[in-house]
Scaffold this motif. Structure first.
Motif, PDB file in Angstrom:
ATOM      1  N   VAL A 194       0.855  -1.187   0.000  1.00  0.00           N
ATOM      2  CA  VAL A 194       0.000   0.000   0.000  1.00  0.00           C
ATOM      3  C   VAL A 194       0.891   1.238   0.000  1.00  0.00           C
ATOM      4  N   VAL A 195       0.752   2.060  -1.054  1.00  0.00           N
ATOM      5  CA  VAL A 195       1.610   3.233  -1.205  1.00  0.00           C
ATOM      6  C   VAL A 195       0.744   4.477  -1.371  1.00  0.00           C
ATOM      7  N   GLY A 196       1.356   5.655  -1.232  1.00  0.00           N
ATOM      8  CA  GLY A 196       0.622   6.902  -1.400  1.00  0.00           C
ATOM      9  C   GLY A 196       1.327   8.052  -0.719  1.00  0.00           C
ATOM     10  N   VAL A 197       0.893   9.249  -1.030  1.00  0.00           N
ATOM     11  CA  VAL A 197       1.521  10.440  -0.471  1.00  0.00           C
ATOM     12  C   VAL A 197       1.001  10.710   0.935  1.00  0.00           C
ATOM     13  N   ASN A 198       1.720  11.582   1.638  1.00  0.00           N
ATOM     14  CA  ASN A 198       1.294  11.979   2.981  1.00  0.00           C
ATOM     15  C   ASN A 198      -0.078  12.628   2.938  1.00  0.00           C
ATOM     16  N   GLY A 199      -0.915  12.273   3.897  1.00  0.00           N
ATOM     17  CA  GLY A 199      -2.207  12.929   4.037  1.00  0.00           C
ATOM     18  C   GLY A 199      -3.335  12.331   3.239  1.00  0.00           C
ATOM     19  N   GLU A 308      -0.234  -7.350  -5.362  1.00  0.00           N
ATOM     20  CA  GLU A 308      -0.987  -6.109  -5.601  1.00  0.00           C
ATOM     21  C   GLU A 308      -0.185  -4.935  -5.048  1.00  0.00           C
ATOM     22  N   THR A 309      -0.178  -3.847  -5.805  1.00  0.00           N
ATOM     23  CA  THR A 309       0.342  -2.582  -5.298  1.00  0.00           C
ATOM     24  C   THR A 309      -0.785  -1.570  -5.418  1.00  0.00           C
ATOM     25  N   LEU A 310      -1.338  -1.209  -4.269  1.00  0.00           N
ATOM     26  CA  LEU A 310      -2.498  -0.311  -4.234  1.00  0.00           C
ATOM     27  C   LEU A 310      -2.041   1.109  -3.944  1.00  0.00           C
ATOM     28  N   LEU A 311      -2.420   2.028  -4.827  1.00  0.00           N
ATOM     29  CA  LEU A 311      -2.104   3.437  -4.645  1.00  0.00           C
ATOM     30  C   LEU A 311      -3.299   4.150  -4.039  1.00  0.00           C
ATOM     31  N   VAL A 312      -3.083   4.769  -2.880  1.00  0.00           N
ATOM     32  CA  VAL A 312      -4.147   5.504  -2.196  1.00  0.00           C
ATOM     33  C   VAL A 312      -4.126   6.948  -2.672  1.00  0.00           C
ATOM     34  N   LEU A 313      -5.249   7.395  -3.238  1.00  0.00           N
ATOM     35  CA  LEU A 313      -5.378   8.769  -3.723  1.00  0.00           C
ATOM     36  C   LEU A 313      -6.510   9.469  -2.991  1.00  0.00           C
ATOM     37  N   LEU A 322      -3.562  12.674 -10.536  1.00  0.00           N
ATOM     38  CA  LEU A 322      -3.072  11.980 -11.729  1.00  0.00           C
ATOM     39  C   LEU A 322      -1.551  12.001 -11.782  1.00  0.00           C
ATOM     40  N   GLU A 323      -0.946  13.132 -11.431  1.00  0.00           N
ATOM     41  CA  GLU A 323       0.512  13.219 -11.440  1.00  0.00           C
ATOM     42  C   GLU A 323       1.099  12.314 -10.362  1.00  0.00           C
ATOM     43  N   GLN A 324       0.456  12.274  -9.199  1.00  0.00           N
ATOM     44  CA  GLN A 324       0.901  11.366  -8.145  1.00  0.00           C
ATOM     45  C   GLN A 324       0.859   9.924  -8.630  1.00  0.00           C
ATOM     46  N   ALA A 325      -0.241   9.565  -9.238  1.00  0.00           N
ATOM     47  CA  ALA A 325      -0.402   8.189  -9.703  1.00  0.00           C
ATOM     48  C   ALA A 325       0.631   7.844 -10.765  1.00  0.00           C
ATOM     49  N   ARG A 326       0.911   8.764 -11.650  1.00  0.00           N
ATOM     50  CA  ARG A 326       1.864   8.491 -12.729  1.00  0.00           C
ATOM     51  C   ARG A 326       3.254   8.193 -12.187  1.00  0.00           C
ATOM     52  N   VAL A 327       3.727   8.996 -11.228  1.00  0.00           N
ATOM     53  CA  VAL A 327       5.068   8.797 -10.681  1.00  0.00           C
ATOM     54  C   VAL A 327       5.154   7.493  -9.895  1.00  0.00           C
ATOM     55  N   THR A 335      -1.069  -1.538  -9.413  1.00  0.00           N
ATOM     56  CA  THR A 335      -2.052  -2.427 -10.036  1.00  0.00           C
ATOM     57  C   THR A 335      -3.491  -2.001  -9.765  1.00  0.00           C
ATOM     58  N   GLY A 336      -3.691  -1.107  -8.801  1.00  0.00           N
ATOM     59  CA  GLY A 336      -5.041  -0.672  -8.487  1.00  0.00           C
ATOM     60  C   GLY A 336      -5.026   0.595  -7.662  1.00  0.00           C
ATOM     61  N   VAL A 337      -6.126   1.338  -7.718  1.00  0.00           N
ATOM     62  CA  VAL A 337      -6.250   2.607  -7.001  1.00  0.00           C
ATOM     63  C   VAL A 337      -7.317   2.476  -5.926  1.00  0.00           C
ATOM     64  N   VAL A 338      -7.008   3.020  -4.745  1.00  0.00           N
ATOM     65  CA  VAL A 338      -8.007   3.184  -3.686  1.00  0.00           C
ATOM     66  C   VAL A 338      -8.273   4.679  -3.579  1.00  0.00           C
ATOM     67  N   LEU A 339      -9.484   5.087  -3.902  1.00  0.00           N
ATOM     68  CA  LEU A 339      -9.831   6.506  -3.911  1.00  0.00           C
ATOM     69  C   LEU A 339     -10.564   6.842  -2.625  1.00  0.00           C
ATOM     70  N   THR A 340      -9.927   7.650  -1.764  1.00  0.00           N
ATOM     71  CA  THR A 340     -10.508   7.976  -0.465  1.00  0.00           C
ATOM     72  C   THR A 340     -11.210   9.334  -0.490  1.00  0.00           C
ATOM     73  N   LYS A 341     -12.013   9.572   0.537  1.00  0.00           N
ATOM     74  CA  LYS A 341     -12.707  10.849   0.754  1.00  0.00           C
ATOM     75  C   LYS A 341     -13.604  11.219  -0.422  1.00  0.00           C
TER      76      LYS A 341
END
Length: 391
Positions: A194-199, A308-313, A322-327, A335-341
């Protein structure tokens, strides 16, 4: 004869005197002590009697100091049973509809006009762009919708709305594989990174994903590889305790890759189904930190490939996501996105933009702060909530 009598009398007198001297001395001699009793001072001997006494054992309990701290018994939290995930997005649909109501009402008010002229179509485009669908995706959707309305001669609002819903659903590519690959294989557990930016709510999402898996019958182990923030490991441990899942953690500031490696190893030893590894929040412009994230993935893959590598956005970040996801995709092959909030923004169209721009399916969506407010993504149910009302 008289001499004999006198001799006998003298002998008797001598014997009687000797006996009189010896017997008093024997009476004055102390009696020997009884076996097992003491005769010395402090052993219980009664003064002047020569008789030893044995004190009975005390039956009184020792007195404890008054200032002792109270005894605290730490209670383990009760293990919760998460609700099944089947139909969860449908149950949470009302929550999403409330945040998207302005968007839905705006579109329907335009579509209800007797004649859709150029101004009307521009308003539809503006509504979609405002919802973060993206310029390119919006142009394609509107062009296809205009053609269908023209060819079919659609007149009623319900018909136009149905056609718009179909176009939006198609833009989400419902044929994409949105399942989570969480089943153990080859003698080892499935590994989810599980990966993603701070916050973005990454650690919380990691815990919620664990609940989703447990609700669907998987056994889960957490790896707290965010070693730069002690609160993250504590938070993940709390999530694990709630559902009876173990958490592997390391020292604060330790090597994240080492923690991730140990978590997978313990998962193999304990024969769990799925290992979920929470990583530190990474800013996409920090090259060194992104390299470190790549290292975590490489070290974990010594046990086998990451499933699985899940990107939390965060849905509220809009197009910046989109820029976060691309990098992130370039570093760890998302392999998949978890869209929060998603319940806190009227820009749910970011789902379409992410998939169209990156080709990465949105697999889970967060619709609240509750522990079970994370739902598997279903394109048709999402679009209905996006537009509001019933089809």
């Amino acid at each position: 004869m008289e001499y004999v009598v006198v001799a006998v009398v003298l002998l008797v007198i001598l014997v009687a005197g000797a006996v009189g001297l010896v017997v008093p001395r024997m009476r004055r001699r102390a009696a020997p002590p009884t076996a097992g009793t003491g005769t010395e001072e402090g052993t219980g001997t009664e003064a002047g009697t020569g008789t030893a006494t044995v004190e009975p054992p005390s039956t009184e309990l020792p007195t404890l100091p008054d200032d002792l701290p109270p005894l605290v018994v730490e209670e383990k939290p009760a293990v919760e049973q998460p609700e099944p995930t089947a139909g969860r997005l449908v149950r949470l649909r009302a929550r999403l509809s409330r945040s998207q109501s302005v968007f839905g009402r705006g579109l329907l008010s335009v579509l209800s006009r007797d004649h859709l002229d150029e101004d009307a179509w521009e308003e539809i485009e503006d509504s979609l762009i405002t919802a973060d669908v993206g310029i390119e995706a919006t142009q394609v959707i509107v062009e296809r919708l205009r053609e269908r309305v023209r060819v079919l001669g659609t007149r009623t609002v319900a018909e136009v709305r149905e056609q718009l819903a179909e176009e939006l659903t198609a833009a989400l590519d419902p044929e994409l594989d949105r399942s989570l690959h969480t089943a153990p294989h080859d003698g080892r557990p499935a590994v989810l990174l599980v990966v993603g930016v701070n916050g973005a709510g990454k650690t919380t999402t990691c815990g919620k994903v664990g609940r989703v898996l447990i609700a669907d019958g998987r056994s889960v182990l957490f790896g707290a590889a965010d070693t730069f923030r002690a609160a993250a490991a504590d938070q993940l441990t709390t999530w694990g305790d709630r559902v009876g899942a173990q958490t592997v953690r390391g020292p604060e500031g330790g090597d994240p890759a080492s923690v991730a490696f140990d978590a997978v190893k313990k998962g193999i030893d304990d024969r769990v189904d799925t290992v979920l590894i929470d990583t530190a929040g990474r800013l996409q412009n920090k090259v060194g930190l992104m390299d470190e994230l790549g290292k975590v993935k490489r070290v974990v893959e010594k046990h086998g490939p990451v499933d699985e590598t899940l990107l939390v956005l965060d849905a509220t970040t809009g197009q910046n996501g989109l820029e976060q996801a691309r990098v992130f995709t370039e570093v760890v092959d998302v392999t998949g996105v978890v869209l929060t909030k998603l319940d806190g923004t009227a820009k749910g169209g970011i789902v379409i933009a992410v998939q169209r721009k990156l080709g990465i399916p949105v697999k889970l969506v967060g619709l609240g702060e509750g522990p079970d407010d994370l739902a598997p993504f279903e394109p048709a149910a999402f679009v209905e909530a996006l537009l509001g009302g019933d089809a």
